[in-house]
Design an enzyme around this catalytic site. Structure first.
Site, PDB file in Angstrom:
ATOM      1  CG  ASP A 212      -7.299   3.984  -1.369  1.00  6.79           C
ATOM      2  OD1 ASP A 212      -6.178   4.175  -1.869  1.00  6.79           O
ATOM      3  OD2 ASP A 212      -7.526   3.119  -0.503  1.00  6.79           O
TER       4      ASP A 212
ATOM      5  CG  ASP B   5      -9.188   0.339   2.860  1.00  5.49           C
ATOM      6  OD1 ASP B   5      -8.201   0.587   2.137  1.00  5.49           O
ATOM      7  OD2 ASP B   5      -9.122   0.134   4.079  1.00  5.49           O
TER       8      ASP B   5
ATOM      9  CG  ASP C 242      -4.986   0.588  -0.915  1.00  4.47           C
ATOM     10  OD1 ASP C 242      -3.809   0.955  -0.993  1.00  4.47           O
ATOM     11  OD2 ASP C 242      -5.598   0.457   0.156  1.00  4.47           O
TER      12      ASP C 242
END
Length: 318
Positions: free
Chosen positions: A258, A254, A132
């Site tokens: 996700d 995080d 990410d």
């Protein structure tokens, strides 16, 4: 948003089970059910070997009663116990778990929490790292990247603007300032180290604008990047990658969005310092310091632990 001095009126337009959070939790559950379960070889070995040896020892103690006229229980019990001692692979059964225990302890001292010894092994086989962007490679705090003077402006507008905005409560200030999320200090280092460790692919999946995502990926040297993604689209991207059985995929994120991908990946790695509870709960590995360079450290620790474990195995059979 940040509301400082206004009353907010909210209108509910969906039921809870139709909300984004409910869909994300459903994706986590579905992804977890599709995730392959890896078991340590030594556990499989002990699960089969130990019952066999135990039953053989029991048989050695009692079966001679049916075949020998001078059967003595104490003598055959003693022989059965000797058989158990000789057959018990103490060095193998004890040293292997302790090797992984030592690896997990070493990782925790460096701010990396492994939720199982099998993930130490899997880290050594990772071929693809998917990341990410916001909060993982960037600090998730915005700063001015560039100030542009419009044509025809001759005044020292920058100092005047700074004076005017010094009392502003708006987080993003004015449109004259191209504001962007700042990269973490070790972001470039982490990408370079992962390449050196032999990771074949580095891929970024982000819900941010595609143009911003591509710019960050280019500055870091990431192989592929995809922006404008919803949580379910991130899952689809990882599912596409998993169709190639030769890939071992680690995903680093995080946020709550996700969580589904963390559950689906072979190794889910969460940034634990500022990460969401859902991401930390779902992940297999938690980086407590929020430093992306710790991903490479985790791989190095996994390789070192695996090397020690195989040394123990070879010595146990000598």
């Amino acid at each position: 948003m940040v509301n400082l001095d206004r009353l907010i009126e909210l209108k509910v337009i969906r039921r809870f089970n139709e909300s984004s959070i409910a869909r994300i939790l459903e994706l986590v559950q579905n992804a977890t059910s599709r995730k392959a379960k890896t078991e340590q070889f030594i556990r499989k070995f002990a699960r089969v070997y130990t019952p066999i040896v135990t039953f053989l020892a029991i048989g050695l103690a009692f079966l001679p009663y049916f075949f020998l006229e001078d059967y003595m229980f104490e003598a055959w019990l003693y022989r059965a116990l000797i058989f158990l001692v000789i057959s018990c692979p103490c060095a193998l059964v004890v040293s292997i778990p302790l090797g992984y225990f030592g690896g997990i302890g070493a990782a925790s001292r460096k701010g990396i929490l492994f939720k199982g010894s099998n993930f130490l092994d899997l880290m050594t086989s990772v071929t693809t790292v998917v990341m990410d962007k916001t909060g993982t490679l960037t600090k998730e705090c915005f700063e001015v990247q560039k100030a542009v003077t419009m044509e025809g402006i001759t005044l020292d507008w920058l100092s005047l603007t700074a004076a005017m905005e010094s009392k502003s409560t708006h987080p993003s200030q004015k449109p004259l300032q191209m504001i962007a999320d700042e990269l973490k200090e070790d972001a470039v280092q982490s990408i370079n180290e992962l390449h050196k460790l032999g990771v074949r692919e580095l891929i970024m999946l982000s819900g941010d604008k595609n143009a911003v995502t591509q710019q960050v990926a280019k500055s870091l040297g990431i192989d592929k990047a995809f922006g404008d993604l919803l949580p379910e689209q991130k899952v689809e991207k990882v599912e596409e990658l998993k169709k190639d059985a030769s890939r071992v995929i680690a995903f680093v994120g995080d946020g709550i969005n996700d969580a589904p991908v963390l559950a689906l990946a072979d190794v889910g790695i969460a940034m634990g310092g500022l990460g969401s509870d859902a991401a930390i709960e779902t992940a297999d590995v938690v980086i407590q310091t929020d430093q992306p360079s710790k991903i490479a450290t985790a791989i190095q620790l996994g390789k070192q632990t695996k090397r020690i474990v195989w040394q123990n195995i070879s010595l146990a059979f000598e």
